[in-house]
Design a protein around this motif. Structure first.
Motif, PDB file in Angstrom:
ATOM      1  N   ALA A  69       0.810  -1.218   0.000  1.00 17.57           N
ATOM      2  CA  ALA A  69       0.000   0.000   0.000  1.00 17.57           C
ATOM      3  C   ALA A  69       0.846   1.272   0.000  1.00 17.57           C
ATOM      4  O   ALA A  69       0.507   2.245  -0.667  1.00 17.57           O
ATOM      5  N   TRP A  70       1.957   1.273   0.755  1.00 15.36           N
ATOM      6  CA  TRP A  70       2.697   2.518   0.964  1.00 15.36           C
ATOM      7  C   TRP A  70       4.129   2.495   0.457  1.00 15.36           C
ATOM      8  O   TRP A  70       4.849   3.483   0.588  1.00 15.36           O
ATOM      9  N   GLY A  71       4.600   1.388  -0.083  1.00 11.93           N
ATOM     10  CA  GLY A  71       6.003   1.310  -0.473  1.00 11.93           C
ATOM     11  C   GLY A  71       6.878   1.320   0.781  1.00 11.93           C
ATOM     12  O   GLY A  71       6.475   0.873   1.844  1.00 11.93           O
ATOM     13  N   LYS A  72       8.084   1.869   0.671  1.00 12.21           N
ATOM     14  CA  LYS A  72       8.969   1.985   1.834  1.00 12.21           C
ATOM     15  C   LYS A  72       8.499   3.175   2.665  1.00 12.21           C
ATOM     16  O   LYS A  72       8.404   4.292   2.152  1.00 12.21           O
ATOM     17  N   TYR A  73       8.198   2.936   3.930  1.00  5.90           N
ATOM     18  CA  TYR A  73       7.669   4.021   4.750  1.00  5.90           C
ATOM     19  C   TYR A  73       8.286   4.038   6.145  1.00  5.90           C
ATOM     20  O   TYR A  73       8.833   3.052   6.625  1.00  5.90           O
ATOM     21  N   PHE A  74       8.181   5.176   6.752  1.00  5.59           N
ATOM     22  CA  PHE A  74       8.682   5.465   8.094  1.00  5.59           C
ATOM     23  C   PHE A  74       7.460   5.546   8.996  1.00  5.59           C
ATOM     24  O   PHE A  74       6.549   6.324   8.731  1.00  5.59           O
ATOM     25  N   TYR A  75       7.419   4.718  10.035  1.00  3.33           N
ATOM     26  CA  TYR A  75       6.259   4.691  10.915  1.00  3.33           C
ATOM     27  C   TYR A  75       6.679   5.065  12.332  1.00  3.33           C
ATOM     28  O   TYR A  75       7.559   4.427  12.917  1.00  3.33           O
ATOM     29  N   VAL A  76       6.037   6.074  12.880  1.00  2.00           N
ATOM     30  CA  VAL A  76       6.283   6.496  14.255  1.00  2.00           C
ATOM     31  C   VAL A  76       5.264   5.789  15.158  1.00  2.00           C
ATOM     32  O   VAL A  76       4.064   6.059  15.068  1.00  2.00           O
ATOM     33  N   ASP A  77       5.758   4.869  15.973  1.00  4.17           N
ATOM     34  CA  ASP A  77       4.903   4.138  16.910  1.00  4.17           C
ATOM     35  C   ASP A  77       4.581   4.985  18.137  1.00  4.17           C
ATOM     36  O   ASP A  77       3.480   4.910  18.666  1.00  4.17           O
ATOM     37  N   ASP A  78       5.575   5.720  18.600  1.00  2.00           N
ATOM     38  CA  ASP A  78       5.459   6.455  19.854  1.00  2.00           C
ATOM     39  C   ASP A  78       6.127   7.814  19.703  1.00  2.00           C
ATOM     40  O   ASP A  78       7.224   7.904  19.169  1.00  2.00           O
ATOM     41  N   LEU A  79       5.457   8.850  20.172  1.00  2.00           N
ATOM     42  CA  LEU A  79       6.035  10.198  20.147  1.00  2.00           C
ATOM     43  C   LEU A  79       5.463  10.961  21.336  1.00  2.00           C
ATOM     44  O   LEU A  79       4.253  11.171  21.408  1.00  2.00           O
ATOM     45  N   ILE A  80       6.325  11.330  22.264  1.00  2.00           N
ATOM     46  CA  ILE A  80       5.849  11.978  23.488  1.00  2.00           C
ATOM     47  C   ILE A  80       6.908  12.943  24.016  1.00  2.00           C
ATOM     48  O   ILE A  80       8.083  12.637  24.004  1.00  2.00           O
TER      49      ILE A  80
END
Length: 141
Positions: A69-80
């Motif tokens: 669906a997105w090709g190579k992607y960067f996913y942020v699981d947690d940001l605080i």
């Protein structure tokens, strides 16, 4: 001076617990390091923090992966950002680092999910040019 640091050692990982726990209150400190190391080893998870005067002020957990669906992607699981350090620019500093990391690794897209109740976070994401592109559904067992 604040610095961005990849948190790899067990002692560095443990230093992030108090901040991450504000976003993920279900986490237990006694298994936190073990859990993070498992994510690193099995899911290519990375833990990065803003550190100033040896104090963790903001934390992000992310991974780079690929899908049809997105090709190579960067996913942020947690940001605080720690509650005691908000409105000091730490989130923006970390955000800029994450965006740069995604670009340097030739990711085609940048993704994150955010709880519907996190209004301040949503304002931040929209200000930083993220689009709301889908609804996320889940089923708990």
């Amino acid at each position: 001076m604040a610095e961005i640091k990849l948190m790899k050692s067990n002692s560095d990982i443990l230093k992030t617990f108090q901040t991450v726990n504000q976003l993920r209150p279900h986490l237990r400190e006694d298994v936190y390091v073990e859990t993070i190391n498992r994510l690193i080893n099995s899911n290519h998870y990375h833990l990065v923090a803003v550190v100033e005067n040896e104090e963790v002020t903001a934390v992000a957990g992310y991974r780079m992966t690929e899908s049809l669906a997105w090709g190579k992607y960067f996913y942020v699981d947690d940001l605080i950002t720690s509650e005691s350090h908000r409105k000091n620019g730490y989130a923006q500093l970390l955000w800029n680092w994450l965006i740069n990391e995604a670009k340097e690794n030739n990711c085609e897209q940048f993704h994150l999910d955010s709880g519907v109740q996190r209004y301040d976070a949503h304002r931040f994401y929209l200000k930083n040019r993220l689009d709301i592109t889908c609804h996320h559904f889940q089923l708990n067992f």
